[in-house]
Each structure stands twice: as structure tokens, then as C-alpha cells.
Scaffold this active site. Structure first.
Site, short mmCIF file in Angstrom:
data_model
loop_
_atom_site.label_atom_id
_atom_site.label_comp_id
_atom_site.label_asym_id
_atom_site.label_seq_id
_atom_site.Cartn_x
_atom_site.Cartn_y
_atom_site.Cartn_z
N LYS A 22 31.85 25.14 38.13
CA LYS A 22 33.07 25.75 38.67
C LYS A 22 32.99 25.85 40.19
O LYS A 22 33.85 25.34 40.90
CB LYS A 22 33.26 27.16 38.08
CG LYS A 22 34.33 27.98 38.78
CD LYS A 22 34.53 29.34 38.16
CE LYS A 22 33.66 30.42 38.75
NZ LYS A 22 34.04 30.85 40.10
N ASN A 23 31.94 26.50 40.69
CA ASN A 23 31.87 26.75 42.13
C ASN A 23 31.73 25.46 42.92
O ASN A 23 32.31 25.29 43.99
CB ASN A 23 30.70 27.69 42.45
CG ASN A 23 30.96 29.10 41.92
OD1 ASN A 23 32.09 29.42 41.53
ND2 ASN A 23 29.93 29.93 41.90
N CYS A 117 37.49 42.75 45.58
CA CYS A 117 37.71 42.57 44.15
C CYS A 117 36.77 43.47 43.38
O CYS A 117 36.08 44.30 43.97
CB CYS A 117 37.55 41.11 43.76
SG CYS A 117 35.87 40.56 43.89
N ARG A 122 33.83 42.00 49.69
CA ARG A 122 33.91 40.56 49.95
C ARG A 122 34.74 40.19 51.18
O ARG A 122 35.79 39.55 51.09
CB ARG A 122 34.42 39.82 48.70
CG ARG A 122 33.52 40.03 47.51
CD ARG A 122 33.99 39.29 46.30
NE ARG A 122 33.48 37.94 46.24
CZ ARG A 122 33.72 37.12 45.21
NH1 ARG A 122 34.47 37.51 44.23
NH2 ARG A 122 33.22 35.91 45.21
N ASP A 313 25.28 35.81 39.67
CA ASP A 313 26.22 35.50 38.58
C ASP A 313 25.58 35.61 37.21
O ASP A 313 26.28 35.56 36.20
CB ASP A 313 26.77 34.08 38.75
CG ASP A 313 27.79 33.99 39.87
OD1 ASP A 313 28.36 35.02 40.23
OD2 ASP A 313 28.03 32.87 40.36
N ARG A 405 38.59 32.11 33.46
CA ARG A 405 38.48 31.57 34.83
C ARG A 405 37.28 30.65 34.97
O ARG A 405 37.29 29.73 35.79
CB ARG A 405 38.32 32.72 35.84
CG ARG A 405 39.56 33.53 36.08
CD ARG A 405 39.33 34.50 37.21
NE ARG A 405 38.65 33.82 38.29
CZ ARG A 405 37.79 34.39 39.13
NH1 ARG A 405 37.52 35.66 39.04
NH2 ARG A 405 37.21 33.69 40.08
C1 UD1 Z 1 30.20 32.60 45.74
C2 UD1 Z 1 30.50 32.21 44.32
C3 UD1 Z 1 30.21 33.39 43.38
C4 UD1 Z 1 28.79 33.88 43.59
C5 UD1 Z 1 28.52 34.16 45.06
C6 UD1 Z 1 27.08 34.50 45.35
C7 UD1 Z 1 32.26 30.57 44.55
C8 UD1 Z 1 33.68 30.23 44.35
N1 UD1 Z 1 31.89 31.82 44.22
O1 UD1 Z 1 31.07 33.65 46.09
O2 UD1 Z 1 30.36 32.93 42.05
O3 UD1 Z 1 28.62 35.08 42.87
O4 UD1 Z 1 28.84 33.01 45.86
O5 UD1 Z 1 26.23 33.52 44.87
O6 UD1 Z 1 31.45 29.75 44.94
N2 UD1 Z 1 29.95 38.14 52.91
C9 UD1 Z 1 30.33 38.78 54.08
N3 UD1 Z 1 31.17 38.12 54.92
C10 UD1 Z 1 31.66 36.88 54.65
C11 UD1 Z 1 31.27 36.23 53.46
C12 UD1 Z 1 30.41 36.90 52.60
O7 UD1 Z 1 29.90 39.89 54.36
O8 UD1 Z 1 32.43 36.34 55.47
C13 UD1 Z 1 29.04 38.82 51.98
C14 UD1 Z 1 29.71 39.14 50.64
O9 UD1 Z 1 30.46 40.33 50.69
C15 UD1 Z 1 28.53 39.23 49.71
C16 UD1 Z 1 27.58 38.19 50.29
O10 UD1 Z 1 28.00 37.95 51.63
O11 UD1 Z 1 27.95 40.50 49.77
C17 UD1 Z 1 27.54 36.88 49.55
O12 UD1 Z 1 28.84 36.40 49.37
P1 UD1 Z 1 29.18 34.86 49.24
O13 UD1 Z 1 27.92 34.09 49.03
O14 UD1 Z 1 30.06 34.49 50.37
O15 UD1 Z 1 30.01 34.85 47.91
P2 UD1 Z 1 31.29 33.98 47.62
O16 UD1 Z 1 31.25 32.72 48.38
O17 UD1 Z 1 32.50 34.85 47.74
#
Ligand code: UD1
Length: 436
Positions: A22-23, A117, A122, A313, A405
Site C-alpha cells: 500500500k505505502n 488523525c 502528524r 504499523d 483502506r
Molecule cells: C508513513 C506510512 C504509515 C507508517 C508511517 C511510519 C504511508 C502512506 N504511511 O506515514 O503507514 O505508519 O510512515 O512508518 O506511507 N512527522 C513530523 N513532521 C512531518 C512529518 C512527520 O513531525 O512533516 C512525524 C510524525 O508526526 C510521526 C513521525 O514523524 O511522529 C513519522 O511520521 P512519518 O514517517 O512521516 O509517517 P507518514 O509518512 O505519515
């Protein structure tokens, strides 16, 4: 309103075919917007998030055709819209990935800010800071992120945390930002390496994906035709491994990359689960794993961290397994601050689980018992399915739109392995079990 109805206690047996990631697929679909031509993807999972991304690409001017059999053709020749519908960004955070391609190809972007969420706040600050470093003027006003860039340029980018989303988004965008870019403290997930392989096939110059430093030499144009197969979903595979273990089953996971599952397999082995790579000289048997449990598993601590640590996850599905394992365990999530919503639902099923801050403390019980429970998010839903498969009696799981999803044909796959699970829309759930 559809629900899952599960009668627990049947060991899973047989082979389960794992779908495409998915990701991984979401990032690659967004990256297809960089291509002034056709991208055909194979091994695309049949799940709601993928259709949401397909709809997003259509809304910004691309042609998207789901060809059946796990293939999708995206033609982004006519990608010309610089605004993305808010409803799709709200439905799925990964929709925000269109922001970078809009800037890179069209010089402007207007995408609503994805909110927090169920699993945490996030934010998207790393994405926005990165876009600014690449030469875009970015402002956030009234929940809308607006970006403008006459021309992007390479830049040194540093992430405070190895965010998978920010690494994906910035890698896609900097491909078409002439000059040299570096992403430091980058995420190292297999999906990032797969995205880099996809982009490099298109003529991008990316080096180091899979390590914490990614170098990108921006190019002016990419190729205009591309075919690519998405890597297997390690999270789906890990969920089935937990399901096999909790039911004391014997399951072959077909189409997996065992090395991508290492953090999970090591923990399962520590818990007493047998994991055997089915390595034969037959090429089609490569990438198959056998997961077998014959006795009650032992509790081990779990620390969810960025890759190659234990995946956040999978901390939910493995917590279900821990809840019936012998001993006590602490499950800590260092990635998301609020990913324990499933705990109160597991407790309804008889689990002894207590949450404090970023940790859940589990003391294994002999058996869970069926109950009416609610999936609050995707992986929480997966945890409840895993728990229900081993619980005494009947479990009714609501909120299964979250599960849709991310899990392709979940009911069919589990039924194929002997589980007693159905999806139905019944107003009087209890009568379902009396009826069959
Ligand atoms: C992606 C995955 C999700 C997985 C997660 C962590 C997808 C579509 N989703 O989510 O399934 O659980 O990686 O492996 O690929 N953060 C910030 N600022 C930012 C971006 C992130 O503070 O601009 C923080 C987030 O709040 C979180 C951490 O960084 O605490 C990791 O988030 P991130 O790896 O970005 O998760 P997603 O990409 O949203």
C-alpha cells in the site's frame, strides 16, 4: 453498515498470497505525475487508499485506468491542475504527495493541509521546510498550503525525524529540481528504495536510497513511458504472520521479501514461533515464508521505531498476539504518540492491557473472548481481526472501512486459510451467528 463477524479458534493453514505494498504504491502513483506519458504499474493492491489516490490523480488532470488483475495505467501527460480537492486529502494523508509534483511540473500548488488523525498530530512541517529549501515559496493560510516556484533547485535537506512521508515526497520533488540535493536523516524503509528504483528507471539520478543519506542529482525531464511492479506489502505479511501465530496455525506467506520482514520475524521467533524461509531451487518458491506455532507464545517487549526497527504499523497486530502469550510485555511506540486506541477494544475481549503515555503494558491471558468491538483506524482494525481469530466465541468488528483502506481481500484470504470470518451488513449482528 458492514461489519466483520468472526468465530475464533480455528488454526490458520495453507498459503496466503501477499499483495503489493500500500505505502509503496501510493508514493509511486504520486511520482507518476512527474511523467509526461504513461506509467503502468503491476502488483497494485486492490484497496481503498489506492482508489483514493487514483481519484486524486484524475482530479488533477491525469488519466487513470484500473486494468484489473492488479494493474493500473496512469497517463499524466495532461496533468495541469494546481488545486487538489480537500475531501481527498482529508480521506487520505498520502494525497498530499501531489503537492511536490505540482510544484515541479506546474510551478504552483494549492493543497489543503492534512489534519491530525486517530494515531497522532502528524504535522507536515518537514515536507514544507523541504519544499522551501528546494526553492518554493510556501505559505499556509486557512488550512490551505500554497506553493509557488518558477524553478526548483537542488538543496541540502535534513529531517528532524526519519519521516517516511517526507522522504518520499521530497525525493519525488527533487528529481526534477536541477542541481544536487541531499536528504539527511532520511527514512530507510524498503518502500523508499522501491520508489528510488522506479524513479531511476525513469531517468532520475538517485543514489543511497535505503540508507539515511539520499543523494539526488536533479534532471530536467524524465522518460515518458514506464512499467513497474510494486514490491510486496511487508505490513500485510506481518499481520498474517501474527494471525498464524495466534491461532497456532501453519501458514505459508507467498510473495514476500523475507529480509523486509526481519524485525518482525526475529520477534516472532523470540516468542517461540517457527519461521522457515522456503528456499528451494525453484525460482517461484523464492520469497515464500512458512510461519508455524504449535504452543502458547512467550511475551517479549516491542519497541516500534523507524525502519529497520520494529514497524509501528505492526505493533497493534503483535499486541494482540502478546495479549494471549505467557508473561508480561511492554509495547512502546516511538513513531506515533497515540497509536494505542485498540487497547480498550482488546480489553473488551478480555485482554489485560494498560496504556500509559507511549507504552502499553500487557499481561498475557489464557484466552480472549468474543465481543463487539470497534476498529478506530487501519492497524487497530488489523489487531482486532488477529485477536478475534483466536478468541473464544464470536466477535463482531465495526469500523471496517478503516481495514478496507489497507488490506486487499482480507476476508477471502483468511477464509482460504480456514478462518471463520464473513463480512455482512446486518442491523442485528447477534442473529447472524444464529442464522448460519
Ligand atoms: C508513513 C506510512 C504509515 C507508517 C508511517 C511510519 C504511508 C502512506 N504511511 O506515514 O503507514 O505508519 O510512515 O512508518 O506511507 N512527522 C513530523 N513532521 C512531518 C512529518 C512527520 O513531525 O512533516 C512525524 C510524525 O508526526 C510521526 C513521525 O514523524 O511522529 C513519522 O511520521 P512519518 O514517517 O512521516 O509517517 P507518514 O509518512 O505519515
Amino acid at each position: 453498515m458492514e461489519q466483520f463477524f468472526v468465530r475464533g479458534g480455528r488454526p490458520l493453514h495453507g498459503t496466503i498470497r501477499v499483495s503489493g505494498s500500500k505505502n509503496g504504491c501510493l508514493g509511486i502513483m504520486a511520482a507518476a505525475l512527474l511523467v509526461k506519458g504513461k506509467t503502468t504499474l503491476h502488483n497494485v493492491p486492490d484497496i481503498r487508499d489506492i482508489y483514493t489516490m487514483g481519484e486524486m490523480l484524475r482530479q488533477v488532470g491525469a488519466e487513470v485506468e484500473f486494468l484489473g488483475n492488479g494493474s493500473v495505467c496512469i497517463d499524466a501527460t495532461s496533468f495541469d491542475r494546481t488545486q487538489a480537492p480537500e475531501s481527498l486529502v482529508r480521506a487520505m494523508r498520502a494525497s498530499f504527495y501531489v503537492f511536490g509534483p505540482m510544484l515541479a511540473r506546474l510551478g504552483r500548488a494549492e493543497v489543503s493541509q492534512p489534519g491530525g488523525c486517530e494515531i497522532g498530530a502528524r504535522p507536515i512541517d518537514f515536507h514544507l521546510k523541504g519544499m522551501q529549501a528546494l526553492g518554493a515559496k510556501v505559505e499556509v493560510n486557512g488550512g490551505i498550503v500554497r506553493g509557488e516556484a518558477a524553478r526548483l533547485h537542488g538543496a541540502q535537506l535534513y529531517l528532524d525525524f526519519p519521516s517516511a512521508g517526507a522522504t518520499t515526497h521530497l525525493m519525488i520533488t527533487s528529481c526534477l529540481a536541477p542541481g544536487k540535493s541531499t536528504i539527511e536523516n532520511a527514512a530507510t524503509e524498503p518502500e523508499i528504495s522501491d520508489l528510488a528504483a522506479f524513479l531511476n528507471h525513469l531517468g532520475a539520478r538517485i543514489d543511497g536510497a535505503g540508507s539515511d543519506t539520499i543523494n539526488i542529482d536533479g534532471v530536467e525531464e524524465l522518460k515518458t513511458e514506464m512499467e513497474f511492479s510494486i514490491l510486496p506489502d511487508r505490513i500485510e505479511a506481518g499481520t498474517f504472520a501474527c494471525a498464524a501465530a495466534i491461532t497456532r496455525g501453519d501458514v505459508v506467506l507467498d510473495r514476500v521479501v523475507p529480509s523486509h520482514l526481519l524485525p518482525v520475524l526475529v520477534k516472532l521467533q523470540d516468542m517461540g514461533v517457527e519461521v522457515l524461509p522456503l528456499d528451494t531451487s525453484e525460482p517461484e518458491q523464492l520469497g515464500r515464508l512458512r510461519v508455524r506455532a504449535t504452543a502458547r507464545t512467550q511475551c517479549v517487549d516491542i519497541l516500534a521505531m523507524p525502519h529497520p526497527g520494529f514497524p509501528t504499523d505492526l505493533q497493534q497486530p503483535i499486541a494482540s498476539l502478546l495479549s494471549v502469550s505467557q508473561g508480561t510485555a511492554t509495547v512502546t511506540d516511538q513513531v506515533f504518540e497515540n497509536r494505542f486506541k485498540y487497547a480498550s477494544e482488546l480489553a473488551r475481549m478480555g485482554a489485560n492491557i494498560r496504556v500509559e503515555g507511549r507504552s502499553a503494558f500487557v499481561t498475557g491471558v489464557e484466552r480472549l473472548c468474543g465481543a463487539s468491538v470497534l476498529a478506530t483506524d487501519l492497524r487497530a482494525g488489523a489487531a482486532l481481526v488477529v485477536a478475534a481469530l483466536a478468541a473464544n466465541g464470536e466477535t463482531v468488528i465495526s469500523g471496517i472501512d478503516h481495514i478496507d483502506r489497507g488490506y486487499s481481500g482480507l476476508v477471502e484470504k483468511l477464509r482460504g486459510a480456514g478462518a471463520d470470518i464473513v463480512r455482512a451488513d446486518l442491523t442485528e449482528p447477534r442473529s447472524f451467528f444464529r442464522a448460519v
